[in-house]
Design a protein around this motif. Sequence first.
Motif, PDB file in Angstrom:
ATOM      1  N   CYS A 105       1.030  -1.303  -0.033  1.00 28.45           N
ATOM      2  CA  CYS A 105      -0.074   0.053  -0.057  1.00 28.45           C
ATOM      3  C   CYS A 105       0.730   1.163   0.071  1.00 28.45           C
ATOM      4  CB  CYS A 105      -0.872   0.015   1.087  1.00 28.45           C
ATOM      5  SG  CYS A 105      -2.306  -1.241   1.075  1.00 28.45           S
ATOM      6  N   ASP A 106       1.856   1.255   0.737  1.00 29.96           N
ATOM      7  CA  ASP A 106       2.769   2.272   0.851  1.00 29.96           C
ATOM      8  C   ASP A 106       3.504   2.741  -0.459  1.00 29.96           C
ATOM      9  OD1 ASP A 106       2.155   2.730   3.523  1.00 29.96           O
ATOM     10  OD2 ASP A 106       3.845   1.759   4.316  1.00 29.96           O
ATOM     11  N   ALA A 107       3.752   1.418  -1.149  1.00 31.27           N
ATOM     12  CA  ALA A 107       4.589   1.576  -2.469  1.00 31.27           C
ATOM     13  C   ALA A 107       3.569   2.230  -3.539  1.00 31.27           C
ATOM     14  CB  ALA A 107       4.970   0.275  -2.774  1.00 31.27           C
ATOM     15  N   THR A 108       2.353   1.692  -3.267  1.00 26.08           N
ATOM     16  CA  THR A 108       1.353   2.126  -4.296  1.00 26.08           C
ATOM     17  C   THR A 108       1.033   3.661  -4.331  1.00 26.08           C
ATOM     18  OG1 THR A 108       0.261  -0.235  -4.592  1.00 26.08           O
ATOM     19  CG2 THR A 108      -0.884   1.580  -5.177  1.00 26.08           C
ATOM     20  N   ASP A 109       1.108   4.014  -2.861  1.00 24.25           N
ATOM     21  CA  ASP A 109       0.717   5.344  -2.748  1.00 24.25           C
ATOM     22  C   ASP A 109       1.652   6.313  -3.179  1.00 24.25           C
ATOM     23  OD1 ASP A 109      -0.545   7.639  -1.298  1.00 24.25           O
ATOM     24  OD2 ASP A 109       0.834   7.521   0.269  1.00 24.25           O
ATOM     25  N   SER A 166       1.354   8.789  -6.093  1.00 25.10           N
ATOM     26  CA  SER A 166       1.450  10.540  -5.603  1.00 25.10           C
ATOM     27  C   SER A 166       2.843  10.996  -6.603  1.00 25.10           C
ATOM     28  CB  SER A 166       1.684  10.719  -4.351  1.00 25.10           C
ATOM     29  OG  SER A 166       2.714   9.952  -3.945  1.00 25.10           O
ATOM     30  N   GLY A 167       3.621  10.257  -7.051  1.00 26.15           N
ATOM     31  CA  GLY A 167       4.805  10.573  -7.660  1.00 26.15           C
ATOM     32  C   GLY A 167       4.825  10.620  -9.037  1.00 26.15           C
ATOM     33  N   VAL A 168       4.158   9.650  -9.673  1.00 28.80           N
ATOM     34  CA  VAL A 168       4.339   9.277 -10.863  1.00 28.80           C
ATOM     35  C   VAL A 168       2.829   9.499 -11.800  1.00 28.80           C
ATOM     36  CG1 VAL A 168       4.726   7.533 -12.814  1.00 28.80           C
ATOM     37  CG2 VAL A 168       6.017   7.688 -10.744  1.00 28.80           C
ATOM     38  N   CYS A 169       1.911   9.003 -11.477  1.00 28.15           N
ATOM     39  CA  CYS A 169       0.782   9.037 -12.129  1.00 28.15           C
ATOM     40  C   CYS A 169      -0.272  10.370 -11.805  1.00 28.15           C
ATOM     41  CB  CYS A 169      -0.208   7.770 -11.751  1.00 28.15           C
ATOM     42  SG  CYS A 169       0.294   6.336 -12.494  1.00 28.15           S
ATOM     43  N   LEU A 170      -0.462  10.680 -10.438  1.00 28.97           N
ATOM     44  CA  LEU A 170      -1.384  11.598 -10.012  1.00 28.97           C
ATOM     45  C   LEU A 170      -0.633  12.496  -8.869  1.00 28.97           C
ATOM     46  CD1 LEU A 170      -4.566   9.029  -9.533  1.00 28.97           C
ATOM     47  CD2 LEU A 170      -4.110  10.747 -11.447  1.00 28.97           C
ATOM     48  N   PRO A 171       0.300  13.584  -9.338  1.00 24.77           N
ATOM     49  CA  PRO A 171       0.630  14.184  -8.283  1.00 24.77           C
ATOM     50  C   PRO A 171      -0.410  14.962  -7.505  1.00 24.77           C
ATOM     51  CG  PRO A 171       1.455  14.902 -10.462  1.00 24.77           C
ATOM     52  CD  PRO A 171       0.326  13.844 -10.858  1.00 24.77           C
ATOM     53  N   GLY A 172      -0.136  14.661  -6.255  1.00 23.95           N
ATOM     54  CA  GLY A 172      -1.208  15.144  -5.257  1.00 23.95           C
ATOM     55  C   GLY A 172      -1.956  14.061  -4.762  1.00 23.95           C
ATOM     56  N   ALA A 173      -1.933  13.012  -5.254  1.00 25.95           N
ATOM     57  CA  ALA A 173      -2.700  11.685  -4.772  1.00 25.95           C
ATOM     58  C   ALA A 173      -2.457  11.321  -3.161  1.00 25.95           C
ATOM     59  CB  ALA A 173      -2.678  10.627  -5.521  1.00 25.95           C
ATOM     60  N   GLY A 174      -1.182  11.407  -2.990  1.00 24.45           N
ATOM     61  CA  GLY A 174      -0.841  11.147  -1.502  1.00 24.45           C
ATOM     62  C   GLY A 174      -1.600  11.930  -0.338  1.00 24.45           C
ATOM     63  N   GLU A 175      -1.959  13.332  -0.882  1.00 22.08           N
ATOM     64  CA  GLU A 175      -2.515  14.098  -0.029  1.00 22.08           C
ATOM     65  C   GLU A 175      -4.017  13.769   0.044  1.00 22.08           C
ATOM     66  OE1 GLU A 175      -0.397  15.343  -2.406  1.00 22.08           O
ATOM     67  OE2 GLU A 175       1.209  15.742  -1.049  1.00 22.08           O
ATOM     68  N   LEU A 176      -4.627  13.470  -1.136  1.00 23.44           N
ATOM     69  CA  LEU A 176      -6.051  12.930  -1.293  1.00 23.44           C
ATOM     70  C   LEU A 176      -6.534  11.849  -0.415  1.00 23.44           C
ATOM     71  CD1 LEU A 176      -8.645  13.441  -2.825  1.00 23.44           C
ATOM     72  CD2 LEU A 176      -7.813  12.293  -4.434  1.00 23.44           C
ATOM     73  N   LEU A 177      -5.430  10.818  -0.767  1.00 23.89           N
ATOM     74  CA  LEU A 177      -5.484   9.525   0.137  1.00 23.89           C
ATOM     75  C   LEU A 177      -5.528   9.914   1.537  1.00 23.89           C
ATOM     76  CD1 LEU A 177      -3.535   7.244  -2.221  1.00 23.89           C
ATOM     77  CD2 LEU A 177      -5.986   7.033  -1.916  1.00 23.89           C
TER      78      LEU A 177
END
Length: 55
Positions: free
Chosen positions: A32-36, A40-51
């Motif tokens: 899960c951490d690796a997917t996050d 957040s880094g490659v596909c969807l910048p900002g996804a980490g904050e959204l999650l």
Amino acid sequence: MDRVMQCVEQFPYIQSCVARVEGQCRTVSQRCDATDMFLSGVCLPGAGELLAAHA
């Protein structure tokens, strides 16, 4: 007393089951951490904050 002895005899088996579950949980958490990080880094910048906001 017989029941207590049966439980004591099963303790090593129960310990091994718990250790296996702990290992599997650790693996899932790492994935899960690796997917996050990937999202957040490659596909969807900002996804980490959204999650994190939904956690």
